[in-house]
Design an enzyme around this catalytic site. Structure first.
Site, PDB file in Angstrom:
ATOM      1  CG  ASP A 129       0.286  -1.839   8.491  1.00  0.00           C
ATOM      2  OD1 ASP A 129      -0.769  -2.484   8.630  1.00  0.00           O
ATOM      3  OD2 ASP A 129       1.017  -1.745   7.538  1.00  0.00           O
ATOM      4  CG  ASN A 152      -2.286   0.446   0.934  1.00  0.00           C
ATOM      5  OD1 ASN A 152      -2.458   0.791  -0.035  1.00  0.00           O
ATOM      6  ND2 ASN A 152      -2.995   0.403   2.140  1.00  0.00           N
ATOM      7  N   GLY A 153       1.438   1.668  -1.160  1.00  0.00           N
ATOM      8  CA  GLY A 153       2.268   2.856  -1.076  1.00  0.00           C
ATOM      9  C   GLY A 153       3.719   2.672  -1.462  1.00  0.00           C
TER      10      GLY A 153
HETATM   11  P1  ATP Z   1       1.226  -2.607   3.100  1.00  0.00           P
HETATM   12  O1  ATP Z   1       1.978  -1.781   2.309  1.00  0.00           O
HETATM   13  O2  ATP Z   1      -0.100  -2.537   3.434  1.00  0.00           O
HETATM   14  O3  ATP Z   1       2.176  -2.478   4.664  1.00  0.00           O
HETATM   15  P2  ATP Z   1       2.590  -5.033   2.363  1.00  0.00           P
HETATM   16  O4  ATP Z   1       3.239  -5.307   3.747  1.00  0.00           O
HETATM   17  O5  ATP Z   1       2.191  -6.226   1.538  1.00  0.00           O
HETATM   18  O6  ATP Z   1       1.373  -4.012   2.439  1.00  0.00           O
HETATM   19  P3  ATP Z   1       5.296  -3.925   1.730  1.00  0.00           P
HETATM   20  O7  ATP Z   1       5.375  -3.591   3.006  1.00  0.00           O
HETATM   21  O8  ATP Z   1       5.345  -2.951   0.562  1.00  0.00           O
HETATM   22  O9  ATP Z   1       3.392  -4.286   1.651  1.00  0.00           O
HETATM   23  O10 ATP Z   1       5.881  -5.226   1.324  1.00  0.00           O
HETATM   24  C1  ATP Z   1       5.805  -5.903  -0.101  1.00  0.00           C
HETATM   25  C2  ATP Z   1       6.197  -7.369   0.064  1.00  0.00           C
HETATM   26  O11 ATP Z   1       7.574  -7.471   0.082  1.00  0.00           O
HETATM   27  C3  ATP Z   1       5.814  -8.042   1.359  1.00  0.00           C
HETATM   28  O12 ATP Z   1       4.388  -8.592   1.103  1.00  0.00           O
HETATM   29  C4  ATP Z   1       7.061  -8.986   1.561  1.00  0.00           C
HETATM   30  O13 ATP Z   1       6.694 -10.172   0.880  1.00  0.00           O
HETATM   31  C5  ATP Z   1       8.047  -8.468   0.866  1.00  0.00           C
HETATM   32  N1  ATP Z   1       9.069  -8.011   1.898  1.00  0.00           N
HETATM   33  C6  ATP Z   1       9.079  -6.762   2.458  1.00  0.00           C
HETATM   34  N2  ATP Z   1      10.077  -6.541   3.292  1.00  0.00           N
HETATM   35  C7  ATP Z   1      10.944  -7.660   3.092  1.00  0.00           C
HETATM   36  C8  ATP Z   1      12.192  -7.858   3.615  1.00  0.00           C
HETATM   37  N3  ATP Z   1      12.552  -7.089   4.454  1.00  0.00           N
HETATM   38  N4  ATP Z   1      12.634  -9.179   3.074  1.00  0.00           N
HETATM   39  C9  ATP Z   1      12.021  -9.754   2.413  1.00  0.00           C
HETATM   40  N5  ATP Z   1      11.027  -9.688   1.754  1.00  0.00           N
HETATM   41  C10 ATP Z   1      10.158  -8.450   2.342  1.00  0.00           C
END
Ligand code: ATP
Ligand code: MG
EC number: 2.7.12.2
Length: 429
Positions: free
Chosen positions: A283, A176-177
């Protein structure tokens, strides 16, 4: 299917173990051990004594994935090293790589107060006289590990994180963003996860966000994602964190209760840590719970910068299924609201998500899951925020107590197996 050919973790422990003893300026000697798990600290010192008869060796070190040296001075620490090594072997197998021997670096007695390259005090309390107190010898490794990773964070963050040093590789996911990328940090040789968020905000607000993110440098917990730095380039912020090779929990299908229990313990510990720093996560959801093949579980994306949260919210408004009812209805947000999201996050892997503000709290069918688990979830999801467990009650809950045994192997094996399954379904690259 190398992994299946080799068998699961316990079978791997019965395999021959090759220990490569590194000798300063003189190369290395390989030592083949037939009974890896039974190996004692003394046995290793004896062999080092034969390889390096001129030196008095009281301890040795191995390197973790970040290149941090970890000292081994007791059987307990030996076990930790072997467990770490076997998890890397598993990773190498899953990736179809050659199995590297276990490299160790003998450490001769050093005078007290000697310092290593990072300016950290080298612990010289090794030796039999100090092994009488298990509390001391157990406290040492995690302490020294913590210190060195904190130091590494500082080195990386010391104005050295910038766009030029980063090579973006795969996209890990969109949220989200923002978009999260797997990236290579050239100066340190480290693989990072970099979250890039587009933000059309003033320079003033950019500065405010950067200063609010400062607290992340102070976060030092094995249950919280490591933070390496953040920077703005034009209208986007890049937040660099530790890469977790197992990804987030949302992509795993049904998680067995004994695995979920260990994950829940880590999540509760991570939240308790944040709350102790007066940080609300805001979150909590499966996509913000990350796992790796070493069996570690870490929280990410907590609302440490109000300004960042607000700036993102201006572009992307909305509620999600994990939000507590009081939050959806715009009431005050507190620790209790994080606790609700914790409860519902652990219901989801069981595919029983059914949460709506106006209805009664969801209940898990008894019989299919253990009574402590059902009770834990039900308590976290009490409609009245104050009736939900407080942090210390969460830690003392029978479900958490039952799985609070530090057994990372359970999670590690489950992550490795799931990754392997995913790969075999996808077919060859
Ligand atoms: P939101 O933006 O609503 O929090 P989200 O958590 O799915 O949703 P992001 O935080 O942008 O979205 O993360 C996208 C994806 O990237 C996650 O679902 C995860 O699978 C992957 N991800 C995020 N951080 C890491 C990390 N440190 N190591 C490996 N994968 C990651
Ligand atoms: Mg996220």
């Amino acid at each position: 299917m190398l992994w299946l050919a080799f068998g699961p973790f316990h079978a791997m422990e019965n395999q021959v173990l090759v220990i490569r003893i590194k000798i300063p300026n003189r190369g290395a000697v390989d030592w083949t051990v037939n009974s890896g798990p039974q190996l004692l600290f003394r046995d290793v010192l004896d062999v080092i004594g034969q390889v390096l008869p001129e030196a008095t060796t009281t301890a040795f070190e191995y390197e973790d994935e970040d290149g941090d040296r970890i000292t081994v001075r007791s059987d307990e620490e030996m076990k930790a090293m072997l467990s770490y090594y076997y998890s890397t072997v598993m990773e190498q197998q899953v990736n179809g790589q050659l199995i590297e021997p276990l490299q160790i670096f003998p450490r001769a007695c050093k005078p007290p107060g000697e310092r290593n390259i990072h300016g950290l005090k080298v612990n010289t309390r090794a030796g039999p006289s100090h092994h009488s107190s298990p509390a001391v010898s157990e406290a040492l490794p995690s302490n020294s590990l913590k210190k060195s990773s904190a130091e590494l964070k500082k080195i990386l963050a010391n104005g050295q994180m910038n766009e030029q040093d980063i090579r973006y590789r795969d996209t890990l996911g969109h949220g989200n963003g923002g978009t999260v990328y797997k990236a290579y940090h050239v100066p340190s040789g480290k693989i990072l996860a970099v979250k890039v968020i587009l933000l059309d905000i003033t320079l003033e607000l950019q500065k405010q966000i950067m200063s609010e993110l400062e607290i992340l440098y102070k976060c030092d917990s094995s249950y919280i994602i490591g933070f390496y730095g953040a920077f703005f380039v034009e209208n986007r912020i890049s937040i660099c964190t530790e890469f977790m090779d197992g990804g987030s929990l949302d992509v795993y299908r049904k998680i067995p209760e004994h695995v979920l229990g260990r994950i829940a313990v880590a999540v509760v510990k991570g939240l308790t840590y944040l709350w102790s720093l007066k940080i609300l996560h805001r979150d909590v959801k499966p996509s913000n719970m990350l796992v790796n093949t070493r069996g570690q579980v870490k929280l990410c994306d907590f609302g440490v910068s109000t300004q960042l949260v607000n700036s993102i919210a201006k572009t992307y408004v909305g509620t999600n299924a994990y939000m507590a009812p009081e939050r959806i209805s715009g009431e005050q947000y507190g620790i209790h609201s994080d606790v609700w999201s914790l409860g519902i996050s652990f219901m989801e892997p069981l595919q029983l998500l059914q949460c709506i503000v106006d209805e009664d709290s969801p209940v898990l069918p008894v019989g299919e899951f253990s009574e402590p688990f059902v009770h834990f979830i039900t308590q976290c999801m009490r409609k009245q925020p104050k009736e939900r467990p407080a942090p210390e009650e969460l830690m003392g809950h029978p479900f958490i107590v039952q799985f609070n045994d530090g057994n990372a192997t359970v999670v590690s094996m489950w992550v490795c197996r799931a990754l392997e399954e995913r790969r075999s379904q996808q077919g060859p690259p």
